[in-house]
Design a protein around this motif. Structure first.
Motif, PDB file in Angstrom:
ATOM      1  N   LEU A 185       0.833  -1.210   0.000  1.00 43.57           N
ATOM      2  CA  LEU A 185       0.000   0.000   0.000  1.00 43.57           C
ATOM      3  C   LEU A 185       0.865   1.256   0.000  1.00 43.57           C
ATOM      4  O   LEU A 185       0.560   2.218  -0.706  1.00 43.57           O
ATOM      5  CB  LEU A 185      -0.923   0.027   1.218  1.00 43.57           C
ATOM      6  N   LEU A 186       1.918   1.261   0.785  1.00 42.24           N
ATOM      7  CA  LEU A 186       2.781   2.446   0.863  1.00 42.24           C
ATOM      8  C   LEU A 186       3.458   2.735  -0.475  1.00 42.24           C
ATOM      9  O   LEU A 186       3.743   3.892  -0.792  1.00 42.24           O
ATOM     10  CB  LEU A 186       3.795   2.303   1.986  1.00 42.24           C
ATOM     11  N   LYS A 187       3.678   1.709  -1.265  1.00 41.34           N
ATOM     12  CA  LYS A 187       4.259   1.914  -2.599  1.00 41.34           C
ATOM     13  C   LYS A 187       3.302   2.677  -3.518  1.00 41.34           C
ATOM     14  O   LYS A 187       3.741   3.355  -4.444  1.00 41.34           O
ATOM     15  CB  LYS A 187       4.651   0.582  -3.223  1.00 41.34           C
ATOM     16  N   VAL A 188       2.008   2.582  -3.250  1.00 37.70           N
ATOM     17  CA  VAL A 188       1.022   3.312  -4.052  1.00 37.70           C
ATOM     18  C   VAL A 188       1.258   4.817  -3.945  1.00 37.70           C
ATOM     19  O   VAL A 188       1.045   5.555  -4.910  1.00 37.70           O
ATOM     20  CB  VAL A 188      -0.420   2.935  -3.620  1.00 37.70           C
ATOM     21  N   LEU A 189       1.738   5.259  -2.788  1.00 40.81           N
ATOM     22  CA  LEU A 189       1.995   6.694  -2.594  1.00 40.81           C
ATOM     23  C   LEU A 189       3.049   7.226  -3.562  1.00 40.81           C
ATOM     24  O   LEU A 189       3.034   8.407  -3.905  1.00 40.81           O
ATOM     25  CB  LEU A 189       2.421   6.972  -1.152  1.00 40.81           C
ATOM     26  N   ASP A 190       3.953   6.364  -4.026  1.00 44.27           N
ATOM     27  CA  ASP A 190       5.024   6.781  -4.936  1.00 44.27           C
ATOM     28  C   ASP A 190       4.725   6.491  -6.404  1.00 44.27           C
ATOM     29  O   ASP A 190       5.495   6.881  -7.277  1.00 44.27           O
ATOM     30  CB  ASP A 190       6.332   6.085  -4.546  1.00 44.27           C
ATOM     31  N   ASP A 191       3.623   5.807  -6.670  1.00 43.06           N
ATOM     32  CA  ASP A 191       3.284   5.452  -8.038  1.00 43.06           C
ATOM     33  C   ASP A 191       2.888   6.703  -8.828  1.00 43.06           C
ATOM     34  O   ASP A 191       2.181   7.566  -8.327  1.00 43.06           O
ATOM     35  CB  ASP A 191       2.132   4.441  -8.053  1.00 43.06           C
ATOM     36  N   LYS A 192       3.349   6.784 -10.052  1.00 37.66           N
ATOM     37  CA  LYS A 192       3.122   7.969 -10.899  1.00 37.66           C
ATOM     38  C   LYS A 192       1.998   7.794 -11.907  1.00 37.66           C
ATOM     39  O   LYS A 192       1.774   8.654 -12.761  1.00 37.66           O
ATOM     40  CB  LYS A 192       4.416   8.336 -11.631  1.00 37.66           C
ATOM     41  N   SER A 193       1.255   6.696 -11.841  1.00 39.13           N
ATOM     42  CA  SER A 193       0.220   6.425 -12.846  1.00 39.13           C
ATOM     43  C   SER A 193      -0.866   7.494 -12.879  1.00 39.13           C
ATOM     44  O   SER A 193      -1.298   7.901 -13.961  1.00 39.13           O
ATOM     45  CB  SER A 193      -0.424   5.064 -12.596  1.00 39.13           C
ATOM     46  N   PHE A 194      -1.316   7.931 -11.715  1.00 39.41           N
ATOM     47  CA  PHE A 194      -2.378   8.938 -11.703  1.00 39.41           C
ATOM     48  C   PHE A 194      -1.883  10.253 -12.292  1.00 39.41           C
ATOM     49  O   PHE A 194      -2.599  10.887 -13.076  1.00 39.41           O
ATOM     50  CB  PHE A 194      -2.927   9.151 -10.288  1.00 39.41           C
ATOM     51  N   GLN A 195      -0.677  10.657 -11.952  1.00 40.94           N
ATOM     52  CA  GLN A 195      -0.128  11.900 -12.512  1.00 40.94           C
ATOM     53  C   GLN A 195       0.022  11.778 -14.023  1.00 40.94           C
ATOM     54  O   GLN A 195      -0.293  12.713 -14.758  1.00 40.94           O
ATOM     55  CB  GLN A 195       1.216  12.245 -11.864  1.00 40.94           C
ATOM     56  N   LEU A 196       0.489  10.627 -14.490  1.00 38.96           N
ATOM     57  CA  LEU A 196       0.591  10.401 -15.935  1.00 38.96           C
ATOM     58  C   LEU A 196      -0.786  10.476 -16.591  1.00 38.96           C
ATOM     59  O   LEU A 196      -0.932  11.058 -17.674  1.00 38.96           O
ATOM     60  CB  LEU A 196       1.238   9.043 -16.225  1.00 38.96           C
ATOM     61  N   LEU A 197      -1.796   9.936 -15.919  1.00 39.33           N
ATOM     62  CA  LEU A 197      -3.160   9.998 -16.450  1.00 39.33           C
ATOM     63  C   LEU A 197      -3.614  11.441 -16.604  1.00 39.33           C
ATOM     64  O   LEU A 197      -4.094  11.834 -17.668  1.00 39.33           O
ATOM     65  CB  LEU A 197      -4.116   9.233 -15.528  1.00 39.33           C
ATOM     66  N   THR A 198      -3.471  12.240 -15.569  1.00 43.79           N
ATOM     67  CA  THR A 198      -3.940  13.628 -15.643  1.00 43.79           C
ATOM     68  C   THR A 198      -3.123  14.442 -16.653  1.00 43.79           C
ATOM     69  O   THR A 198      -3.698  15.235 -17.397  1.00 43.79           O
ATOM     70  CB  THR A 198      -3.942  14.303 -14.259  1.00 43.79           C
ATOM     71  N   ARG A 212      -4.224  15.653 -24.205  1.00 45.44           N
ATOM     72  CA  ARG A 212      -5.077  14.907 -25.149  1.00 45.44           C
ATOM     73  C   ARG A 212      -4.318  13.755 -25.803  1.00 45.44           C
ATOM     74  O   ARG A 212      -4.546  13.398 -26.952  1.00 45.44           O
ATOM     75  CB  ARG A 212      -5.670  15.810 -26.232  1.00 45.44           C
ATOM     76  N   ASN A 213      -3.384  13.165 -25.024  1.00 50.02           N
ATOM     77  CA  ASN A 213      -2.633  12.006 -25.486  1.00 50.02           C
ATOM     78  C   ASN A 213      -3.363  10.761 -24.986  1.00 50.02           C
ATOM     79  O   ASN A 213      -3.112  10.268 -23.894  1.00 50.02           O
ATOM     80  CB  ASN A 213      -1.199  12.051 -24.952  1.00 50.02           C
ATOM     81  N   MET A 214      -4.290  10.276 -25.777  1.00 53.60           N
ATOM     82  CA  MET A 214      -5.175   9.199 -25.345  1.00 53.60           C
ATOM     83  C   MET A 214      -4.454   7.857 -25.207  1.00 53.60           C
ATOM     84  O   MET A 214      -4.833   7.040 -24.382  1.00 53.60           O
ATOM     85  CB  MET A 214      -6.367   9.068 -26.288  1.00 53.60           C
ATOM     86  N   ASP A 215      -3.397   7.641 -25.989  1.00 53.55           N
ATOM     87  CA  ASP A 215      -2.638   6.399 -25.841  1.00 53.55           C
ATOM     88  C   ASP A 215      -1.971   6.341 -24.465  1.00 53.55           C
ATOM     89  O   ASP A 215      -2.038   5.313 -23.781  1.00 53.55           O
ATOM     90  CB  ASP A 215      -1.582   6.261 -26.940  1.00 53.55           C
TER      91      ASP A 215
END
Length: 119
Positions: A31-44, A50-53
């Protein structure tokens, strides 16, 4: 805050994750590793550009993390977004509503994990 309380607060399935990971210590470690994950920032960032890929890739990664850790609330919203992006890589207005739901669920998840970390 206990790991079980964290799961309750963020709409996760504690019993499901315990079947896989077996101990609170192991669950907390991941769970603590989720705090460092960049997926959400990459999504936003990808949605803003407008890079849908890249937005699809980020939503799919976020969905996978949530599925593995039984973060059900965030899993459902990120899965819905990923499936829409999988089938349509063009920007359309409905995506903004889906991204807003992912953000709301992400914020709850991160706040819960942060509370777990600080306890």
């Amino acid at each position: 805050m206990t790991v079980n309380e964290c799961y309750e607060a963020m709409g996760g399935d504690y019993e499901d994750v315990m079947r896989r990971l077996r101990t609170d210590e192991r669950v907390k470690k991941f769970l603590l590793k989720v705090l460092d994950d960049k997926s959400f920032q990459l999504l936003t960032d990808s949605m803003a550009a407008r890079n849908m890929d890249e937005a699809f890739r980020a939503a799919h990664t976020l969905k996978g993390i949530c599925q593995n850790l039984s973060l059900n609330r965030l899993y459902h919203s990120s899965n819905e977004l990923a499936e829409h992006l999988r089938n349509n890589r063009e920007y359309f207005q409905e995506l903004e509503t889906m991204v807003a739901q992912v953000k709301e669920d992400y914020d709850v998840t991160i706040a819960s994990i942060t509370s777990l970390k600080e306890s």
